[in-house]
Design a protein around this motif. Structure first.
Motif, PDB file in Angstrom:
ATOM      1  N   UNK A  17      -3.800  -5.549  -1.806  1.00 55.00           N
ATOM      2  CA  UNK A  17      -4.911  -4.604  -1.915  1.00 55.00           C
ATOM      3  C   UNK A  17      -5.535  -4.491  -0.532  1.00 55.00           C
ATOM      4  N   UNK A  18      -5.823  -3.245  -0.114  1.00 57.87           N
ATOM      5  CA  UNK A  18      -6.351  -3.029   1.235  1.00 57.87           C
ATOM      6  C   UNK A  18      -7.378  -1.901   1.193  1.00 57.87           C
ATOM      7  N   UNK A  19      -8.006  -1.687   2.334  1.00 56.95           N
ATOM      8  CA  UNK A  19      -8.966  -0.598   2.495  1.00 56.95           C
ATOM      9  C   UNK A  19      -8.633   0.150   3.770  1.00 56.95           C
ATOM     10  N   UNK A  20      -8.531   1.467   3.648  1.00 51.67           N
ATOM     11  CA  UNK A  20      -8.293   2.309   4.811  1.00 51.67           C
ATOM     12  C   UNK A  20      -9.625   2.555   5.507  1.00 51.67           C
ATOM     13  N   UNK A  21      -9.751   2.006   6.692  1.00 48.88           N
ATOM     14  CA  UNK A  21     -11.047   2.030   7.374  1.00 48.88           C
ATOM     15  C   UNK A  21     -11.458   3.433   7.775  1.00 48.88           C
TER      16      UNK A  21
END
Length: 543
Positions: free
Chosen positions: A73-77
């Motif tokens: 799981x990640x977040x696109x900055x």
């Protein structure tokens, strides 16, 4: 703190667990210790990529590991949105040929925009890591649903099957073949929308599968089409076989074939007959069983030839299921409640000694014991309003009284009057029709012969769409698709397209006009797919 439903896989007891609890809970029924879904092992929390950044994506947590990739799981900055990051294992990341193909087909999959396909945001590499950034689906896979709830109801399975077929139709139109359709790659969002995952992550034919875990190999082989197990190239019809095998499992609770080894499983897919779905899932409608049976044909030519054709068949199945459901609902619907009428008068003696007195029904409105319920049909047409009122009271008497009862009786009398008028009108129309027939017979008899036949209707104008040769169009479209995918070095897809041109449209004008170019492209594709001989350096001879 959210609570989630679940079911014990051992005893089947329904239970709930909270988000904030640990990694395990105990079943209150059988006391089995159960691992919670979505919880990672302590060793996974120490994953070196968690907390790091790949390009513009901040890795937040590990979601799962597989033989082909690890998912985070990640977040696109840049856009402040959550996403999923799929990172290739180091063994594959060192293979330059695999990485090039991985990136090329992932970018091709990214060009497919469809509500039932996971959207790909980015493909790239950072610090030696090859990754794909894609849409994060908040939900679960159909494999999770099957484990928790068991086989799907036919109507729910049909809805998901239609969405998966629509996704494959869009992908195949863009020259993308999935090659790994299975329940764990069919994700369901919280709103019930199906999303097909892992487009573009195709396995290389002949690649060493030692890097893949044994469980994953067997899990994929459960749904593998026969041609892929035999080393033949996969095409769109291969995806349809895997889709049929997946929904056979989802409808029946068991895969089409089971075996102790991958080799035995592949052999069964190629040679063994599958147990009919109607036998293992008796509640499945026959029309849906027929669709699944055709999807599981050994010969690709006997399956549906495209996902669009499958969608047409599924729409017909849906219509039949709606009609049968409506008929079942009509036959099982409860009878209408009785109309309210004034309370029945006490039993009155008849002036005719052979006619028994008419007794009112019990005060509760129920029939006496042993008395059959009167049929729910309209009473016979009465000869007069008085007789109609008597018949109405006889069939609909009860304990109710009041203004509503008087209105109900009035409506009944009005209905009787309308029915009499309608019957009179039908009688008049029938008499007029009979007179017209008699006049026609007399006219024909006196005319001295048979009536002259009517002139034939004019031929309908042929539209441009009807004049359009579909075969020529299909041949040209498939040839252009083959050229495009060959230019992108997607040789298996190119071979599939051109094979159809050579086998199905060899008699078209387009094929004859472009035969030389078609055969040259075919030779080029076959040469690219031919295994390259390995050259070994000769050892130096001793002097």
């Amino acid at each position: 703190m959210a609570r989630h439903p679940g079911k014990c896989p051992r005893c089947g007891h329904r239970l709930e667990f909270e988000t904030a609890v640990g990694e395990q809970i105990a079943c209150p029924e059988c006391q089995s210790v159960l691992a919670l879904p979505g919880k990672v092992k302590p060793s996974d929390r120490l994953d070196p990529l968690v907390g790091q950044t790949l390009g513009q994506f901040e890795i937040e947590a590990l979601l799962g590991r597989g033989g082909m990739a690890t998912v985070y799981r990640a977040r696109q900055t840049s856009l402040k949105r959550p996403c999923a990051i799929k990172v290739l294992p180091e063994a594959f990341a060192r293979d330059a040929g695999f990485v090039a193909r991985f990136q090329r087909e992932a970018r091709a999959a990214a060009a497919v925009t469809h509500p039932n396909i996971i959207t790909i945001y980015d493909v790239g590499q950072h610090r030696g890591f090859q990754f794909i950034a894609m849409e994060l689906v908040e939900g679960e896979s159909l494999a999770d649903v099957l484990r928790r709830d068991g086989p799907l109801p036919p109507d729910r399975a049909l809805a998901y099957l239609k969405q998966a077929a629509a996704a494959l139709a869009a992908a195949h139109a863009a020259g993308i073949v999935h090659r790994d359709i299975k329940p764990s790659n069919l994700l369901i969002t919280r709103t019930g929308v199906l999303k097909v995952a892992d487009f573009g992550l195709a396995k290389r034919i002949g690649a060493d599968t030692g890097a893949t875990r044994t469980g994953q190999i067997l899990g994929t082989a459960l749904y593998m089409p026969p041609e892929m197990g035999q080393g033949k190239p996969a095409d769109a019809r291969s995806d349809l076989y895997a889709l049929g095998a997946s929904f056979y499992h989802l409808l029946s609770g068991r895969p089409p074939f089971e075996a102790a080894s991958v080799a035995e499983l592949v052999l069964k897919h190629a040679e063994a007959d599958v147990v009919p779905l109607s036998t293992v899932a008796p509640g499945t409608p026959p029309s849906l069983c027929q669709v699944i049976r055709r999807l599981l044909r050994k010969n690709p030519d006997e399956r549906y030839q495209s996902a669009e054709e499958l969608l047409d068949a599924l729409r017909r199945v849906e219509e039949r299921m709606k009609l049968s459901g409506a008929a079942a609902a009509g036959s099982s619907s409860p009878p209408a409640p009785p109309l309210a009428v004034p309370a029945a008068a006490p039993a009155e003696a008849s002036s005719d000694p052979d006619v028994p007195a008419i007794a009112p029904p019990p005060a509760t409105g129920a029939l006496p014991a042993g008395t059959a319920e009167p049929p729910a049909i309209a009473p016979a047409l009465a000869a007069s309003p008085r007789q109609a009122a008597h018949d109405y009271a006889l069939h609909h008497s009860g304990p109710h009284a009041g203004e509503h009862a008087r209105h109900s009786l009035a409506e009944h009398l009005a209905a009787q009057h309308r029915l009499r008028r309608r019957l009179v009108l039908y009688g008049i129309l029938g008499a007029v029709g009979g007179v017209a027939i008699i006049i026609g017979i007399i006219v024909v008899a006196f005319s001295g012969g048979k009536p002259k036949p009517l002139p034939p209707p004019p031929e309908p104008a042929v539209s441009q769409a009807e004049e359009f040769n579909v075969a020529e169009y299909n041949a040209e479209r498939l040839y252009n698709d083959a050229k495009r995918t060959a230019a992108d070095e997607m040789w298996l897809s190119a071979e599939s397209y051109l094979r159809r041109v050579r086998s199905e449209y060899a008699r078209t004008k387009f094929y004859k006009a472009n035969e030389a170019a078609i055969e040259a492209l075919w030779s080029k594709i076959r040469a690219a797919l031919r295994p390259k001989p390995t050259t070994s350096t000769p050892a130096p001879s001793e002097e």
